[in-house]
Design a protein around this motif. Sequence first.
Motif, PDB file in Angstrom:
ATOM      1  N   LEU A 578      97.247   8.837  31.723  1.00  0.00           N
ATOM      2  CA  LEU A 578      96.846   9.626  32.876  1.00  0.00           C
ATOM      3  C   LEU A 578      97.248  11.085  32.716  1.00  0.00           C
ATOM      4  N   PRO A 579      96.547  11.980  33.390  1.00  0.00           N
ATOM      5  CA  PRO A 579      96.954  13.391  33.364  1.00  0.00           C
ATOM      6  C   PRO A 579      98.182  13.621  34.219  1.00  0.00           C
ATOM      7  N   ALA A 580      98.887  14.712  33.947  1.00  0.00           N
ATOM      8  CA  ALA A 580     100.049  15.112  34.734  1.00  0.00           C
ATOM      9  C   ALA A 580      99.780  16.487  35.308  1.00  0.00           C
ATOM     10  N   GLY A 581     100.717  16.978  36.118  1.00  0.00           N
ATOM     11  CA  GLY A 581     100.572  18.299  36.701  1.00  0.00           C
ATOM     12  C   GLY A 581     100.099  18.253  38.134  1.00  0.00           C
ATOM     13  N   PRO A 582     100.144  19.383  38.834  1.00  0.00           N
ATOM     14  CA  PRO A 582      99.776  19.427  40.256  1.00  0.00           C
ATOM     15  C   PRO A 582      98.335  19.010  40.530  1.00  0.00           C
ATOM     16  N   GLY A 583      97.431  19.229  39.588  1.00  0.00           N
ATOM     17  CA  GLY A 583      96.030  18.898  39.819  1.00  0.00           C
ATOM     18  C   GLY A 583      95.640  17.522  39.333  1.00  0.00           C
ATOM     19  N   ALA A 584      96.608  16.690  38.945  1.00  0.00           N
ATOM     20  CA  ALA A 584      96.300  15.383  38.370  1.00  0.00           C
ATOM     21  C   ALA A 584      95.593  14.471  39.364  1.00  0.00           C
ATOM     22  N   ASP A 585      96.060  14.454  40.625  1.00  0.00           N
ATOM     23  CA  ASP A 585      95.460  13.545  41.606  1.00  0.00           C
ATOM     24  C   ASP A 585      93.987  13.867  41.831  1.00  0.00           C
ATOM     25  N   ALA A 586      93.648  15.154  41.953  1.00  0.00           N
ATOM     26  CA  ALA A 586      92.255  15.537  42.170  1.00  0.00           C
ATOM     27  C   ALA A 586      91.393  15.166  40.971  1.00  0.00           C
ATOM     28  N   ALA A 663     102.664  24.724  36.112  1.00  0.00           N
ATOM     29  CA  ALA A 663     103.573  23.758  36.723  1.00  0.00           C
ATOM     30  C   ALA A 663     103.484  23.787  38.250  1.00  0.00           C
ATOM     31  N   ARG A 664     102.858  24.824  38.825  1.00  0.00           N
ATOM     32  CA  ARG A 664     102.775  24.942  40.284  1.00  0.00           C
ATOM     33  C   ARG A 664     101.355  25.058  40.806  1.00  0.00           C
ATOM     34  N   CYS A 665     100.380  25.320  39.942  1.00  0.00           N
ATOM     35  CA  CYS A 665      99.007  25.538  40.397  1.00  0.00           C
ATOM     36  C   CYS A 665      98.321  24.211  40.721  1.00  0.00           C
ATOM     37  N   PRO A 666      97.722  24.062  41.888  1.00  0.00           N
ATOM     38  CA  PRO A 666      97.110  22.784  42.282  1.00  0.00           C
ATOM     39  C   PRO A 666      95.840  22.441  41.514  1.00  0.00           C
ATOM     40  N   GLN A 667      95.356  23.356  40.655  1.00  0.00           N
ATOM     41  CA  GLN A 667      94.145  23.066  39.890  1.00  0.00           C
ATOM     42  C   GLN A 667      94.434  22.908  38.401  1.00  0.00           C
ATOM     43  N   ALA A 668      95.717  22.818  38.028  1.00  0.00           N
ATOM     44  CA  ALA A 668      96.107  22.707  36.624  1.00  0.00           C
ATOM     45  C   ALA A 668      96.564  21.285  36.311  1.00  0.00           C
ATOM     46  N   THR A 669      96.218  20.829  35.126  1.00  0.00           N
ATOM     47  CA  THR A 669      96.668  19.516  34.662  1.00  0.00           C
ATOM     48  C   THR A 669      97.236  19.636  33.257  1.00  0.00           C
ATOM     49  N   HIS A 670      98.150  18.718  32.955  1.00  0.00           N
ATOM     50  CA  HIS A 670      98.741  18.638  31.620  1.00  0.00           C
ATOM     51  C   HIS A 670      98.360  17.305  31.013  1.00  0.00           C
ATOM     52  N   HIS A 671      98.023  17.339  29.721  1.00  0.00           N
ATOM     53  CA  HIS A 671      97.590  16.133  29.023  1.00  0.00           C
ATOM     54  C   HIS A 671      98.415  15.963  27.761  1.00  0.00           C
ATOM     55  N   ILE A 672      98.242  14.795  27.147  1.00  0.00           N
ATOM     56  CA  ILE A 672      99.032  14.507  25.956  1.00  0.00           C
ATOM     57  C   ILE A 672      98.774  15.530  24.851  1.00  0.00           C
ATOM     58  N   ALA A 673      97.573  16.161  24.841  1.00  0.00           N
ATOM     59  CA  ALA A 673      97.260  17.181  23.833  1.00  0.00           C
ATOM     60  C   ALA A 673      98.108  18.434  23.995  1.00  0.00           C
ATOM     61  N   HIS A 674      98.677  18.638  25.204  1.00  0.00           N
ATOM     62  CA  HIS A 674      99.482  19.839  25.460  1.00  0.00           C
ATOM     63  C   HIS A 674     100.971  19.607  25.214  1.00  0.00           C
ATOM     64  N   ARG A 675     101.340  18.376  24.901  1.00  0.00           N
ATOM     65  CA  ARG A 675     102.760  18.054  24.768  1.00  0.00           C
ATOM     66  C   ARG A 675     103.433  18.878  23.673  1.00  0.00           C
ATOM     67  N   PHE A 676     102.699  19.095  22.577  1.00  0.00           N
ATOM     68  CA  PHE A 676     103.261  19.843  21.453  1.00  0.00           C
ATOM     69  C   PHE A 676     103.672  21.258  21.878  1.00  0.00           C
TER      70      PHE A 676
END
Length: 724
Positions: A578-586, A663-676
């Motif tokens: 699943l995606p992470a970050g403030p925008g993950a739910d949307a 980390a605070r923007c409601p339209q941003a998501t983090h994915h496994i590709a960004h972990r590096f």
Amino acid sequence: MTTAAVTSERPSRSVFAGADIAATALLAWRKGYPRPRFEDEVWSFTGWADAPVQMSLAEKTWRFDRIRRPAWRVVAKEVALAWLAAGDSRVLAVPRARRVPRHPRTIQARIYHLTFWLNWLHERHIPSLAAITQDHCDAFLRDYGVVRDRSGQVVRPKSGSTLRTVVSAMQEIADYGELLSADGHRTGFRPWGETSPRVITGAPSRPQVVIKTSPLSDDVLAPLLTACLHMIDELGPHVADLRRLRRADQQGKDAQLVRRLFDKVRLTALVDGHLQAGSPLPRLDPRQIAMRKARGWDPEDPLLEVNFVHLLRPTGHRDIAPNLFRQARPMLEEAVTRVGVEYVWCRSADLVPRADTGEMVPWSLPMPSVRADSLVRAAGHACIVATSALTGMRASELMELTVGCHRTGTDDGTGLVRHRLVSKVIKARRWGGEVDEWVVVEEVVRAIALAEQLTDATTGQLLFGPFQGFNSNGAMDWLRQWVASPAGQRLGLAPIPGEPIHPRRLRRTLAVEMGARPGGLFATKVHFKHLSVATSEGYAARPGGAQAGFHQEWKQAEAKEKLARTVEAFRQFQQGQLPAGPGADALMATFRTVEGELEGHDPGPAKVVTDRQVELLLKKKAAALHLSAANYCWFEDPAKALCLKLAGAKSASAPLTGLCDSARCPQATHHIAHRFIWQNAADNGAVLLASPRIPPAEKDRLRAEHERSMRVLEEIDTAAGKAG
């Protein structure tokens, strides 16, 4: 109607008899160059003032003398001039004639194909064009449509575009029948009738344009960019100085020097100067050493490698008189023993950083003349390759660059400098091309500045001139050889793989990199953000200009990459990552909606959901995606964008990446590709926090950044490990 009857209807003299080809076609012509006449068996266009630089000498030479039958030479000339001078009143009177003139390069290619057709007829003893039947046309196309080896065996079929050209030329002989004076088809006959050449040959239609050029991989692009920019920025000034010294040396060789030195006092003073300064005597180039050995010099002679021409240059002489040489030999041998011999070029070279470690090393070791010239040539090629890679200019546009093409302007109110290159757009433009401008970054400006120092051309003359791609003993061959040589390895440059590199691939690579990889390889070698902005400015400033086409290609690559990233995120969601970050739910709500639509959709008898169906459902979501190095920004509602709030902007068509706080923007998501990326930030933060040199106040800021990175990493790992 008989052949004799058809012939009797033709004019006894060509309507173009005695015509000046340049004047008839309204071509600008240079003074002093011969102007081709209609009766000439070879038409030379070397004097055409507007000829594009990439037009070769062969393309400027139209060889009608290769057509064996004289009457058919006249036919070919009449058709060729009608193609070229489409606006001439005599051509306009022909109902089926083209109203748009063909480019001289195109006409030369058609003459080439027509020569084979007409000579094929001559070999089969066809008495005139009026005797040609459709069977002849079909038989010729079968013979001409394949490539054969020397034994006559078929190797492969020719391309559809080649066959389409020759079929079109064959048909147009009939179309221009009213103009032909020496021979022509019988009334009503046209090869293949009204069937188009595309249908006859099966060639693809022009609107179906598919980009087949593949971009360069990182394994090729990384060492290529590193080598070019390192040579331009670090070695460039030294290479320019070396070239000036080499030019001065060449001019000195051409000067009127006295052949032999007879004065022992002057020779002794010259050698003493080397001994007192501890300066080695000049060393001869390896090729000249081999020539001395071939003339009988003893390989063990201590003076074998001494370059006497360079040694005697301060005295104005070329060589030492034989008697003086015998007398001075002991003194010269002693000098060789004490100070040795060394190449003249690049002695005591300045220090530059290595490309890999940054260690300061001499920019070059002493080298012979041939290697010095090769280094200058390689540096010039690095300028061409770097300009191509960072501008996306076509080869034809690079060739049109002139000395002084760089323009600098300052935007009103901003104080920002804008760099532009002035060249010509050749492709899909009127003969000779159209002057246009390219907005470029500073790296390109430095490449152009160095290239201008490495040429004898003056302002307004061609900077790079014509070149055949970058391979085949071209730019890439010289550059690869130098990078792979001990000189390149000593500077920490990685060898450039042997994969083909040319302007088309560099243009495609730039479009893909800018569209798909913000923060990727280009960000490590050039200012990617500046590169993107500069290209966008060139498009915005001149919507119909040269960069508009490249901008469109870039945007297509970007849209394709956005859709691919969105589909990838959806597939990961289906697999439980699943995606992470403030925008993950949307984002997950959108994905669940897509899943529902797919489950309720009847895909047909196959009962399989295809990738295309998924792409269509996610296309709208992908259009809102903005790629960043450390997150995905789903910019659907500007009112929710944190970056716009921080900047005080009420609305915008795109996010402000420089103010992004994912980390605070409601339209941003983090994915496994960004972990590096986040892991690197966390590791760097830990190293800095452990350093005793960091002030306490700065450590407080770094600690907050480090904690944020660790928190994002934990969220990514947790989300990727969830099921359902």
